[in-house]
Design a protein around this motif. Sequence first.
Motif, mmCIF file in Angstrom:
data_model
loop_
_atom_site.group_PDB
_atom_site.id
_atom_site.type_symbol
_atom_site.label_atom_id
_atom_site.label_comp_id
_atom_site.label_asym_id
_atom_site.label_seq_id
_atom_site.Cartn_x
_atom_site.Cartn_y
_atom_site.Cartn_z
ATOM 1 N N ILE A 1 0.849 -1.190 0.000
ATOM 2 C CA ILE A 1 0.000 0.000 0.000
ATOM 3 C C ILE A 1 0.885 1.240 0.000
ATOM 4 O O ILE A 1 1.835 1.321 0.792
ATOM 5 N N GLU A 2 0.541 2.179 -0.891
ATOM 6 C CA GLU A 2 1.341 3.394 -0.950
ATOM 7 C C GLU A 2 1.327 4.089 0.413
ATOM 8 O O GLU A 2 0.261 4.259 1.018
ATOM 9 N N GLY A 3 2.466 4.447 0.899
ATOM 10 C CA GLY A 3 2.536 5.180 2.170
ATOM 11 C C GLY A 3 2.714 4.281 3.382
ATOM 12 O O GLY A 3 3.089 4.762 4.450
ATOM 13 N N ALA A 4 2.433 2.961 3.242
ATOM 14 C CA ALA A 4 2.599 2.065 4.403
ATOM 15 C C ALA A 4 4.087 1.933 4.713
ATOM 16 O O ALA A 4 4.919 1.854 3.800
ATOM 17 N N THR A 5 4.411 1.901 5.997
ATOM 18 C CA THR A 5 5.825 1.848 6.369
ATOM 19 C C THR A 5 6.186 0.508 7.005
ATOM 20 O O THR A 5 5.330 -0.232 7.466
ATOM 21 N N MET A 6 7.472 0.236 7.028
ATOM 22 C CA MET A 6 7.998 -0.968 7.663
ATOM 23 C C MET A 6 7.781 -0.889 9.168
ATOM 24 O O MET A 6 7.720 0.202 9.737
ATOM 25 N N GLN A 7 7.712 -2.054 9.789
ATOM 26 C CA GLN A 7 7.596 -2.090 11.243
ATOM 27 C C GLN A 7 8.892 -2.573 11.864
ATOM 28 O O GLN A 7 8.897 -3.125 12.972
ATOM 29 N N VAL A 8 9.935 -2.421 11.111
ATOM 30 C CA VAL A 8 11.237 -2.828 11.615
ATOM 31 C C VAL A 8 12.254 -1.819 11.075
ATOM 32 O O VAL A 8 12.082 -1.274 9.985
ATOM 33 N N ALA B 1 0.680 -1.494 19.003
ATOM 34 C CA ALA B 1 1.825 -2.417 18.974
ATOM 35 C C ALA B 1 2.897 -1.895 19.921
ATOM 36 O O ALA B 1 3.239 -0.717 19.890
ATOM 37 N N ASP B 2 3.399 -2.774 20.762
ATOM 38 C CA ASP B 2 4.439 -2.369 21.706
ATOM 39 C C ASP B 2 5.796 -2.468 21.016
ATOM 40 O O ASP B 2 6.324 -3.567 20.821
ATOM 41 N N ASP B 3 6.323 -1.312 20.637
ATOM 42 C CA ASP B 3 7.678 -1.335 20.056
ATOM 43 C C ASP B 3 8.623 -0.508 20.939
ATOM 44 O O ASP B 3 9.591 0.064 20.468
ATOM 45 N N SER B 4 8.285 -0.475 22.215
ATOM 46 C CA SER B 4 9.127 0.272 23.150
ATOM 47 C C SER B 4 10.448 -0.488 23.357
ATOM 48 O O SER B 4 10.531 -1.697 23.114
ATOM 49 N N ALA B 5 11.440 0.251 23.842
ATOM 50 C CA ALA B 5 12.816 -0.263 23.811
ATOM 51 C C ALA B 5 13.011 -1.564 24.595
ATOM 52 O O ALA B 5 13.631 -2.513 24.099
ATOM 53 N N PHE B 6 12.461 -1.648 25.817
ATOM 54 C CA PHE B 6 12.708 -2.853 26.614
ATOM 55 C C PHE B 6 11.983 -4.060 26.007
ATOM 56 O O PHE B 6 12.546 -5.150 25.908
ATOM 57 N N ALA B 7 10.740 -3.829 25.590
ATOM 58 C CA ALA B 7 9.973 -4.946 25.008
ATOM 59 C C ALA B 7 10.612 -5.409 23.700
ATOM 60 O O ALA B 7 10.629 -6.606 23.381
ATOM 61 N N ASN B 8 11.169 -4.464 22.975
ATOM 62 C CA ASN B 8 11.753 -4.799 21.675
ATOM 63 C C ASN B 8 12.955 -5.747 21.794
ATOM 64 O O ASN B 8 13.347 -6.399 20.821
ATOM 65 N N THR C 1 3.762 -7.322 20.755
ATOM 66 C CA THR C 1 4.766 -6.683 19.900
ATOM 67 C C THR C 1 4.440 -6.958 18.431
ATOM 68 O O THR C 1 4.954 -6.299 17.540
ATOM 69 N N ASN C 2 3.578 -7.984 18.189
ATOM 70 C CA ASN C 2 3.348 -8.397 16.799
ATOM 71 C C ASN C 2 1.901 -8.762 16.479
ATOM 72 O O ASN C 2 1.400 -8.424 15.419
ATOM 73 N N TYR C 3 1.226 -9.445 17.385
ATOM 74 C CA TYR C 3 -0.078 -10.013 17.024
ATOM 75 C C TYR C 3 -1.256 -9.118 17.413
ATOM 76 O O TYR C 3 -1.311 -8.624 18.541
ATOM 77 N N VAL D 1 -2.117 -6.182 16.795
ATOM 78 C CA VAL D 1 -1.788 -4.829 17.247
ATOM 79 C C VAL D 1 -1.459 -3.953 16.033
ATOM 80 O O VAL D 1 -1.166 -4.463 14.957
ATOM 81 N N VAL D 2 -1.512 -2.642 16.275
ATOM 82 C CA VAL D 2 -1.417 -1.691 15.161
ATOM 83 C C VAL D 2 -0.474 -0.548 15.560
ATOM 84 O O VAL D 2 -0.423 -0.155 16.730
ATOM 85 N N ASP D 3 0.226 -0.013 14.579
ATOM 86 C CA ASP D 3 1.089 1.147 14.829
ATOM 87 C C ASP D 3 0.269 2.310 15.370
ATOM 88 O O ASP D 3 -0.814 2.598 14.857
ATOM 89 N N GLU D 4 0.851 3.001 16.340
ATOM 90 C CA GLU D 4 0.099 4.064 17.013
ATOM 91 C C GLU D 4 -0.326 5.174 16.045
ATOM 92 O O GLU D 4 -1.442 5.686 16.122
ATOM 93 N N ASP D 5 0.560 5.540 15.118
ATOM 94 C CA ASP D 5 0.235 6.630 14.182
ATOM 95 C C ASP D 5 -1.014 6.311 13.379
ATOM 96 O O ASP D 5 -1.857 7.177 13.126
ATOM 97 N N LEU D 6 -1.099 5.058 12.955
ATOM 98 C CA LEU D 6 -2.246 4.657 12.131
ATOM 99 C C LEU D 6 -3.532 4.669 12.957
ATOM 100 O O LEU D 6 -4.587 5.114 12.489
#
Length: 426
Positions: free
Chosen positions: A54-61, A240-247, A276-278, A280-285
């Motif tokens: 999708i145009e504009g969709a970003t990586m999650q890594v 989605a939890d992509d905070s530093a400790f959880a990551n 962290t993966n299942y 869940v959705v990026d906060e911006d979206l």
Amino acid sequence: MDADAVLDVAGVGFGPANLALAIALDEMDSADKAVTARFFEAQERFGWHRGMLIEGATMQVSFLKDLVTMRNPTSRFSFLSFLHTYGRVVDFANTKTFFPLRTEFHEYLAWAAGQFENRVSYQSEVVGINSATGPGDVEAVDVSVRVGGRDGTLRTHRARNVVIAVGGRPRMPEGLPESERIWHSSRLLDGAQAIAAKEPSSFVVLGSGQSAAEAVDYLHREFPDAQVHSVHSRYGYSVADDSAFANAIFNPEAVDHHFAASENVRQSLHAYHANTNYSVVDEDLIRRLFRTSYLESVTGRRRLHFHKISRLVEAAPSGDRLRVVIEFLPDGSTTTIEADALVCATGYLRADPGPLLGDLLPRCRRDGQGRLLLDRNRRVVTHESVKCGIYVLGSGENSHGLSETLLSLTAVRAGELAEVLTKELV
Ligand SMILES: Cc1cc2nc3c(=O)[nH]c(=O)nc-3n(C[C@H](O)[C@H](O)[C@H](O)COP(=O)(O)OP(=O)(O)OC[C@H]3O[C@@H](n4cnc5c(N)ncnc54)[C@H](O)[C@@H]3O)c2cc1C
């Protein structure tokens, strides 16, 4: 038998996992140590989740977790090297992000894959892997490959090791087959393109994960006159939890921790960090979708509808459209939507490599849940008569942890395996 020589490694699938392996093997080769490898890929050409580009969709890594950098920061196959090739390093730096566009990352992967054309057979689906040496000791395997699509011809390649990296299979709700108007999210772009000319006015999207949210957002933007219904069994999207400790669950050493742990500890780790993966959705979206919904409530021009705590009861043809029935779980009341299409963003099933393993399967050990048992090197644990290696990448979430199906450790996993194969073979 097509190939004269016995391959050291036959790779099944050429997604990021085996592409990273091809690179790692290449980088470990030297004049007196060269592993012969060939990869078989069912698609016509390289493609990474094309239906969701999708145009504009970003990586999650992070781009630093590309095919190579975590293993070899000096590799010429890094994302930075790709940017350099296309003269985009400075502009990318100015975007001030670690998360490239998904379309750009696809371009990167295709660029890297393009440099291995001589080691990949496309339109080549592996349909079976069997002992090449009969019922005694298995010194090599015969990999049966169907070339050229469904009615293609069968060819056999012999190999001393096989690496199965076939990714996931789209999971549909039970009893609901895909059709022209019912698509798994993996076909989102194709489906939307095919239906566009019919001027669709209503879509239903099932699911609460990243793909569901992206599908809702995409359909709402792409079809500005259409109603978009988002159906959740939950209350709504969770972050989605992509905070530093959880990551850190995606750090290389986490694989050792997970592998060494008891089944109870493995299950706890999975439960603690599944967010962290299942589902869940990026906060911006999430923020964007909520804002859009709020704006519509202010203007009164509602097109985005959220059906919380609900489930799909029925999706049946209704003339040229679909009749989609949804149940509100707290009181059992139902809502019927006349829709042009239903998108099932219902996830993926990790493909069980078992059925590919033909006469080798009875000699492969399984765990208590019936999954193929893998050792730390991701080699299938077999009866001692199987002398050749059967390795699996991307299916060992239970034994190797949450990172196993994802990109974070692609480079490291590939490096570990390339090292094992190189040591064994040369
Ligand atoms: C839309 C989407 C976005 C994602 N984004 C991210 C992200 O940002 N970060 C992240 O970490 N993960 C992400 N993922 C998770 C995803 O699993 C990984 O990105 C990655 O695709 C895993 O690579 P793989 O090579 O194991 O599997 P795949 O990419 O699925 O590749 C497997 C390949 O094997 C081929 N194949 C299958 N069966 C056969 C056969 N029998 N014979 C020959 N070939 C076969 C398939 O055609 C495919 O090309 C995303 C997933 C999706 C669906």
